[in-house]
Design an enzyme around this catalytic site. Structure first.
Site, PDB file in Angstrom:
ATOM      1  N   HIS A 213       0.830  -1.224   0.000  1.00 54.96           N
ATOM      2  CA  HIS A 213       0.000   0.000   0.000  1.00 54.96           C
ATOM      3  C   HIS A 213       0.860   1.267   0.000  1.00 54.96           C
ATOM      4  CE1 HIS A 213      -3.179  -2.926   0.674  1.00 54.96           C
ATOM      5  NE2 HIS A 213      -2.373  -3.455   1.555  1.00 54.96           N
TER       6      HIS A 213
ATOM      7  N   GLU B 132       1.850 -11.600   5.932  1.00 55.16           N
ATOM      8  CA  GLU B 132       0.740 -10.879   6.584  1.00 55.16           C
ATOM      9  C   GLU B 132       1.018 -10.895   8.078  1.00 55.16           C
ATOM     10  OE1 GLU B 132      -1.713  -9.195   5.395  1.00 55.16           O
ATOM     11  OE2 GLU B 132      -2.211  -9.933   3.388  1.00 55.16           O
TER      12      GLU B 132
ATOM     13  N   HIS C 261       2.851  -7.075   4.402  1.00 52.82           N
ATOM     14  CA  HIS C 261       1.496  -6.578   4.620  1.00 52.82           C
ATOM     15  C   HIS C 261       1.052  -6.820   6.056  1.00 52.82           C
ATOM     16  CE1 HIS C 261       0.017  -5.708   0.433  1.00 52.82           C
ATOM     17  NE2 HIS C 261       1.169  -6.325   0.175  1.00 52.82           N
TER      18      HIS C 261
ATOM     19  N   GLU D  49      -2.134   0.380   7.837  1.00 51.06           N
ATOM     20  CA  GLU D  49      -1.284  -0.678   7.285  1.00 51.06           C
ATOM     21  C   GLU D  49      -0.095  -0.104   6.526  1.00 51.06           C
ATOM     22  OE1 GLU D  49      -3.284  -3.395   4.679  1.00 51.06           O
ATOM     23  OE2 GLU D  49      -1.480  -4.579   4.291  1.00 51.06           O
TER      24      GLU D  49
END
Ligand SMILES: [Zn+2]
Length: 353
Positions: A42, A176, A110, A56
């Site tokens: 992102h 993640e 992430h 995030e």
């Protein structure tokens, strides 16, 4: 948190380029550095998942920058990032940049969301052996890193048709790192020590996959007879400025006797390892022909005798010894010798080798 289209291009590209046959480990010494592409998820107008006062995009950048710094500080490796600031970068830009650069591996960072807890990681639906190796190395070490700080559930190694895994031409893994919308996870993600441990785990996994070895940490310290709190000797030891070969302002001397009455140099050893121990003394025909030097090694005291009539005004090696971590009286100059002449205690240098 992810999104992606559906084409499956990666395996064909990899096969065409011969990547399936490429070794996991670094090549011979003359080979170029391995190229690590780090992709903080992102950024810019895309914050990724947002909850519990966290974004995030900021967490992924924080972790990825730390991974880069650890790798660059410790290994012969080139690192490129899809972004190093809060910039908007499309998924296609990320993979095309990594492919154009010729990255050796691709690691995307992430933070999860949607309810749940813990750590999981992904590779593409079908993968070559190098990708599986990277996935295993990265997953286990990242998890171990996080668990040095807090309790983290292992959600396992998974496969998925994510853009960055599919469109990258090199082994690629996406991590993640906990759930931003689960309070216990978010509380860990708010801790600087947790993010640092997570980054170190990632760096360790990357290094393990690539077969990188870190140079031994450097350590060198000098203790002079005037260094505060680090030199002790009885009142039987005199202080002299007689010889111009002295280290620092002065040095200590004593008559030989059949008793140790050692002058001690105290050194704080940072880690159990091998160290070279050097001493500095002034030399003179009236000094000891055989001055006993005691070194407190991890295997007990070892004694090295030094002829102090010559070789003064320079560092002289007593040898290389395995020394245990800790702060202790490390090198002693004993008076216990039958050789004539003053025994001299001036300075000690300890260097990790
Ligand atoms: Zn995400």
């Amino acid at each position: 948190m992810l999104g992606n289209p559906t084409v499956r291009r990666r395996t064909l590209l990899a096969a065409a380029a011969g990547f399936a046959a490429a070794p996991f480990a670094a090549g011979p010494a003359f080979a170029a550095n391995p190229k690590v592409y780090l992709d903080p998820g992102h950024g810019g107008t895309d914050p990724g998942a947002v909850a519990n006062g966290l974004q995030e995009k900021a967490l992924t950048l924080n972790i990825a920058l730390q991974i880069r710094n650890i790798l660059q500080a410790n290994y012969a490796v080139d690192v490129r990032m899809s972004r190093t600031t809060d910039a908007t970068v499309s998924l296609a830009q990320r993979t095309s940049d990594a492919n154009a650069w010729g990255a050796t591996i691709f690691v995307s960072v992430h933070i999860n969301s949607g309810g749940g807890t813990g750590f999981e990681s992904y590779r593409y639906l079908t993968s070559d052996a190098a990708t599986v190796n990277l996935h295993n190395a990265l997953h286990s070490r990242s998890l171990s890193g996080m668990r040095t700080v807090g309790s983290v559930t292992d959600r396992g190694l998974k496969t998925a048709n994510f853009h960055v895994l599919r469109e990258s031409n090199m082994p690629a893994v996406l991590t993640e790192n906990l759930f931003i919308d689960t309070l216990a996870d978010a509380n860990l993600l708010k801790r600087a020590d947790f993010l640092a441990a997570d980054a170190l785990g990632h760096a360790n996994g990357i290094a393990a996959h690539l077969g990188l070895t870190a140079p031994p940490p450097t350590f060198s310290t000098i203790v002079d007879n005037t260094t505060a709190g680090r030199f002790t000797a009885s009142a039987n030891w005199g202080t002299s400025t007689f010889s111009g070969q002295r280290y620092g302002a002065d040095y200590r001397y004593a008559n030989p006797v059949l008793a140790s009455d050692a002058a001690w140099f105290k050194v704080n050893i940072p880690a159990t390892a091998n160290y070279r121990v050097d001493v500095w003394h002034a030399a003179d025909p009236g000094y000891s022909a055989s001055a006993p030097h005691i070194v407190a090694t991890s295997g007990g005291n070892q004694t090295v005798n030094l002829d102090q009539r010559t070789g003064g005004g320079a560092w002289r090696s007593l040898g290389t010894f395995n020394l245990a971590a800790g702060d202790r009286n490390l090198v002693g100059v004993s008076r216990w010798t039958s050789a004539a002449g003053y025994v001299i205690a001036d300075a000690v240098r300890v260097t990790r080798v």
